[in-house]
Design a protein around this motif. Sequence first.
Motif, PDB file in Angstrom:
ATOM      1  N   ALA A   4       0.829  -1.207   0.000  1.00 23.42           N
ATOM      2  CA  ALA A   4       0.000   0.000   0.000  1.00 23.42           C
ATOM      3  C   ALA A   4       0.864   1.258   0.000  1.00 23.42           C
ATOM      4  CB  ALA A   4      -0.943  -0.005   1.199  1.00 23.42           C
ATOM      5  N   GLU A   8       0.944   3.992  -2.933  1.00 19.59           N
ATOM      6  CA  GLU A   8       0.717   5.411  -2.633  1.00 19.59           C
ATOM      7  C   GLU A   8       1.798   6.265  -3.289  1.00 19.59           C
ATOM      8  OE1 GLU A   8       0.571   8.387   1.236  1.00 19.59           O
ATOM      9  OE2 GLU A   8       0.313   6.235   1.534  1.00 19.59           O
ATOM     10  N   SER A  25      -5.521  12.479  -1.202  1.00 23.43           N
ATOM     11  CA  SER A  25      -5.494  11.155  -0.577  1.00 23.43           C
ATOM     12  C   SER A  25      -6.664  10.289  -1.040  1.00 23.43           C
ATOM     13  CB  SER A  25      -5.486  11.278   0.944  1.00 23.43           C
ATOM     14  OG  SER A  25      -6.628  11.974   1.382  1.00 23.43           O
ATOM     15  N   THR A  26      -7.785  10.914  -1.369  1.00 16.49           N
ATOM     16  CA  THR A  26      -8.941  10.175  -1.887  1.00 16.49           C
ATOM     17  C   THR A  26      -8.590   9.482  -3.199  1.00 16.49           C
ATOM     18  OG1 THR A  26     -10.429  11.785  -0.888  1.00 16.49           O
ATOM     19  CG2 THR A  26     -11.354  10.384  -2.611  1.00 16.49           C
ATOM     20  N   GLU A  29      -6.240   6.573  -2.671  1.00 11.99           N
ATOM     21  CA  GLU A  29      -6.987   5.387  -2.234  1.00 11.99           C
ATOM     22  C   GLU A  29      -7.673   4.695  -3.413  1.00 11.99           C
ATOM     23  OE1 GLU A  29      -7.151   3.723   0.672  1.00 11.99           O
ATOM     24  OE2 GLU A  29      -5.545   5.084   1.273  1.00 11.99           O
ATOM     25  N   ARG A  30      -8.207   5.482  -4.336  1.00 11.99           N
ATOM     26  CA  ARG A  30      -8.842   4.891  -5.527  1.00 11.99           C
ATOM     27  C   ARG A  30      -7.820   4.129  -6.360  1.00 11.99           C
ATOM     28  NH1 ARG A  30     -12.603   9.913  -7.581  1.00 11.99           N
ATOM     29  NH2 ARG A  30     -13.903   9.988  -5.708  1.00 11.99           N
ATOM     30  N   TYR A  31      -6.622   4.692  -6.482  1.00 13.78           N
ATOM     31  CA  TYR A  31      -5.562   4.022  -7.232  1.00 13.78           C
ATOM     32  C   TYR A  31      -5.198   2.700  -6.560  1.00 13.78           C
ATOM     33  CZ  TYR A  31      -1.046   3.084  -9.399  1.00 13.78           C
ATOM     34  OH  TYR A  31      -0.001   2.474 -10.055  1.00 13.78           O
ATOM     35  N   ILE A  32      -5.073   2.727  -5.259  1.00 15.01           N
ATOM     36  CA  ILE A  32      -4.713   1.510  -4.522  1.00 15.01           C
ATOM     37  C   ILE A  32      -5.792   0.448  -4.711  1.00 15.01           C
ATOM     38  CG2 ILE A  32      -4.375   0.542  -2.207  1.00 15.01           C
ATOM     39  CD1 ILE A  32      -2.995   3.239  -1.476  1.00 15.01           C
ATOM     40  N   ARG A  33      -7.056   0.847  -4.589  1.00 10.27           N
ATOM     41  CA  ARG A  33      -8.156  -0.114  -4.770  1.00 10.27           C
ATOM     42  C   ARG A  33      -8.182  -0.651  -6.194  1.00 10.27           C
ATOM     43  NH1 ARG A  33     -11.467   3.686  -1.940  1.00 10.27           N
ATOM     44  NH2 ARG A  33     -12.523   4.068  -3.889  1.00 10.27           N
TER      45      ARG A  33
END
Length: 132
Positions: A4, A8, A25-26, A29-33
């Motif tokens: 993760a 990031e 940061s939103t 998080e979308r990229y990580i998901r």
Amino acid sequence: MKAAIELEKEAIAISIYLLGKPCSSTLVERYIRAHQKHEIKLEHKDVKLWKWALNGRFWMACIDSGLALVQPKSPIRRKIFTMLAILEASVENTSFFLPTAQSPFVVWVKLFQQGVKAVFFSLLGLVLVKLI
């Protein structure tokens, strides 16, 4: 956890490459998901290139341009396009993606500048992709 953190860093680096600024940061998080869902895995030969690309906007532009010529469907480009889709679909970045009214002269000058940049990055990127 380490994955993760790496994702990031990738999201921020790609955002800086595409927009010239880090994303929120939103969007990270979308990229990580998205990355976890679609699991974009780098092949052994791509890992070194990817590490090089993460060193800055200039290097990412070179490697992206070089891969566009010789390996357009590479996992590195899939990572970049995943983040591009996330950035483009977010409301906070509409000013980067919506056209603005400009005189035809300004459009032609910008088109010429972008064409010269594209050739430069493609040639340098082609050399990097072949050497690394």
